[in-house]
Design an enzyme around this catalytic site. Structure first.
Site, PDB file in Angstrom:
ATOM      1  N   ASN A  12      20.296 -12.716 -26.498  1.00  0.00           N
ATOM      2  CA  ASN A  12      20.933 -13.924 -25.952  1.00  0.00           C
ATOM      3  C   ASN A  12      19.986 -14.754 -25.069  1.00  0.00           C
ATOM      4  O   ASN A  12      20.280 -15.909 -24.749  1.00  0.00           O
ATOM      5  CB  ASN A  12      22.221 -13.589 -25.179  1.00  0.00           C
ATOM      6  CG  ASN A  12      23.376 -13.197 -26.075  1.00  0.00           C
ATOM      7  OD1 ASN A  12      24.231 -12.393 -25.701  1.00  0.00           O
ATOM      8  ND2 ASN A  12      23.426 -13.747 -27.282  1.00  0.00           N
TER       9      ASN A  12
ATOM     10  N   ASP B 251      32.821 -11.912 -29.050  1.00  0.00           N
ATOM     11  CA  ASP B 251      32.149 -13.067 -29.653  1.00  0.00           C
ATOM     12  C   ASP B 251      33.147 -14.197 -29.917  1.00  0.00           C
ATOM     13  O   ASP B 251      34.340 -13.952 -30.139  1.00  0.00           O
ATOM     14  CB  ASP B 251      31.472 -12.628 -30.962  1.00  0.00           C
ATOM     15  CG  ASP B 251      30.405 -13.620 -31.402  1.00  0.00           C
ATOM     16  OD1 ASP B 251      29.999 -14.468 -30.588  1.00  0.00           O
ATOM     17  OD2 ASP B 251      29.978 -13.535 -32.572  1.00  0.00           O
TER      18      ASP B 251
HETATM   19  C1  IPE Z   1      26.893 -10.751 -29.744  1.00  0.00           C
HETATM   20  O1  IPE Z   1      27.256 -12.065 -29.850  1.00  0.00           O
HETATM   21  C2  IPE Z   1      26.542 -10.454 -28.326  1.00  0.00           C
HETATM   22  C3  IPE Z   1      27.655 -10.531 -27.391  1.00  0.00           C
HETATM   23  C4  IPE Z   1      28.896 -10.547 -27.719  1.00  0.00           C
HETATM   24  C5  IPE Z   1      27.277 -10.529 -25.994  1.00  0.00           C
HETATM   25  P1  IPE Z   1      26.202 -13.177 -30.387  1.00  0.00           P
HETATM   26  O2  IPE Z   1      26.944 -14.420 -30.606  1.00  0.00           O
HETATM   27  O3  IPE Z   1      25.040 -13.226 -29.483  1.00  0.00           O
HETATM   28  O4  IPE Z   1      25.832 -12.497 -31.765  1.00  0.00           O
HETATM   29  P2  IPE Z   1      24.627 -12.629 -32.744  1.00  0.00           P
HETATM   30  O5  IPE Z   1      23.413 -12.160 -32.006  1.00  0.00           O
HETATM   31  O6  IPE Z   1      24.599 -14.061 -33.138  1.00  0.00           O
HETATM   32  O7  IPE Z   1      25.006 -11.704 -33.845  1.00  0.00           O
HETATM   33  C1  IPE Z   2      30.034 -14.665 -27.073  1.00  0.00           C
HETATM   34  O1  IPE Z   2      30.414 -15.941 -27.465  1.00  0.00           O
HETATM   35  C2  IPE Z   2      29.550 -14.631 -25.649  1.00  0.00           C
HETATM   36  C3  IPE Z   2      28.120 -14.350 -25.483  1.00  0.00           C
HETATM   37  C4  IPE Z   2      27.306 -13.959 -26.431  1.00  0.00           C
HETATM   38  C5  IPE Z   2      27.563 -14.556 -24.160  1.00  0.00           C
HETATM   39  P1  IPE Z   2      29.365 -16.948 -28.144  1.00  0.00           P
HETATM   40  O2  IPE Z   2      28.758 -17.776 -27.077  1.00  0.00           O
HETATM   41  O3  IPE Z   2      28.420 -16.210 -29.007  1.00  0.00           O
HETATM   42  O4  IPE Z   2      30.339 -17.839 -29.025  1.00  0.00           O
HETATM   43  P2  IPE Z   2      30.099 -18.364 -30.509  1.00  0.00           P
HETATM   44  O5  IPE Z   2      29.747 -17.182 -31.365  1.00  0.00           O
HETATM   45  O6  IPE Z   2      28.992 -19.359 -30.421  1.00  0.00           O
HETATM   46  O7  IPE Z   2      31.396 -18.981 -30.878  1.00  0.00           O
HETATM   47 MG    MG Z   3      28.385 -15.696 -30.998  1.00  0.00          MG
END
Ligand code: IPE
Ligand code: IPE
Ligand code: MG
Length: 245
Positions: free
Chosen positions: A75, A27
């Site tokens: 996602n 993340d």
């Molecule tokens: C968790 O990250 C999923 C991945 C790392 C692919 P998110 O950024 O989607 O987390 P939540 O759902 O907001 O907790």
């Molecule tokens: C994790 O990084 C990658 C995926 C969930 C695909 P994020 O895209 O969630 O990054 P933040 O949490 O917004 O910084």
């Molecule tokens: Mg994230």
């Protein structure tokens, strides 16, 4: 991802305090980009490039099974342009990454559904799994379009469909119906980006695991960060005696 010699070198032998199977919730890509004034997709690009470095570090520390959270069922709630752009980044690297992994003896496993994934990328995922099926030096389990509840529902449906009697159902049987059949419990879950959420990540497999959250954003996660997570794990094991059987 670049070819790296590390996975093919001699490995640290794991000790009782080395997790055998670690899960990583990668993340913080978006925040990494925002802090640099870059578009979010640049964060995903750098995050994707960081995978090989992280796996090399895991190999150097005797870890043979790594599960990576690439894309969750939740996602899909993101803007379409971000999802499309992210899938394009994955499509751009998957062929060469698969070749490198295959050369390094990595078995790729896919946890998740390919429903809704662009046809070309879905076919590339299937081919990667097929090509590396017989490899046994390391396992890289890719959680892509994965959700823990979806996985458990799917397992329940298959168990019912197989006609397994309620009394005959055991934890071992459930294990066999999960994407991770044969991989063993997840000993350590690392979440980068500082959140403490579990986000539907392998609830069954991580039930007895240690959860470690670091504020470091995924593209910056390096070997020193891994070592901090492993130290935390070793301390938890020492304090609770929860060493893997
Ligand atoms: C968790 O990250 C999923 C991945 C790392 C692919 P998110 O950024 O989607 O987390 P939540 O759902 O907001 O907790
Ligand atoms: C994790 O990084 C990658 C995926 C969930 C695909 P994020 O895209 O969630 O990054 P933040 O949490 O917004 O910084
Ligand atoms: Mg994230």
């Amino acid at each position: 991802m670049q070819t790296s010699p590390t996975l093919t070198r001699a490995l640290t032998q794991p000790t009782a305090r080395t997790p055998q199977h670690i899960g990583i919730m990668m993340d913080g890509n978006g925040r990494w980009a925002r802090r640099r004034g870059l578009p979010r997709l640049e964060g995903h690009r750098h995050g994707t490039q960081n995978v090989q470095r992280a796996l090399d570090a895991c190999a150097r520390h005797g870890i043979r099974v790594v599960t990576l959270y690439v894309f969750s069922t939740e996602n899909w709630g993101r803007p379409k342009e971000e999802i499309d752009g992210f899938f394009k980044i994955l499509g751009d690297v998957i062929e060469s990454a698969t070749r490198d992994f295959h050369a390094q003896g990595v078995r790729l496993i896919h946890s998740g559904s390919l429903d809704g994934i662009p046809a070309r990328l879905a076919a590339q995922v299937r081919r990667a799994v097929e090509l590396t099926r017989a490899n046994d030096r390391y396992v890289l389990n890719v959680a892509f379009n994965y959700g823990g509840r979806m996985e458990m529902l799917r397992a329940a449906r298959e168990i019912l469909g197989a006609g397994i009697a309620p009394d005959a159902l055991s934890e071992q049987t459930v294990d066999q119906y999960l994407y991770t059949a044969g991989l063993g419990d997840m000993d350590l879950v690392i979440r980068t980006g500082g959140e403490q959420r579990l986000s539907n990540f392998f609830p069954w497999q991580a039930a007895h695991g240690v959860f470690y959250s670091t504020p470091t954003l995924w593209p910056d996660f390096d070997e020193a960060e891994l070592v901090r997570a492993l130290d935390f794990y070793a301390r938890c094991v020492a304090a609770s005696g929860l060493a893997r059987k």
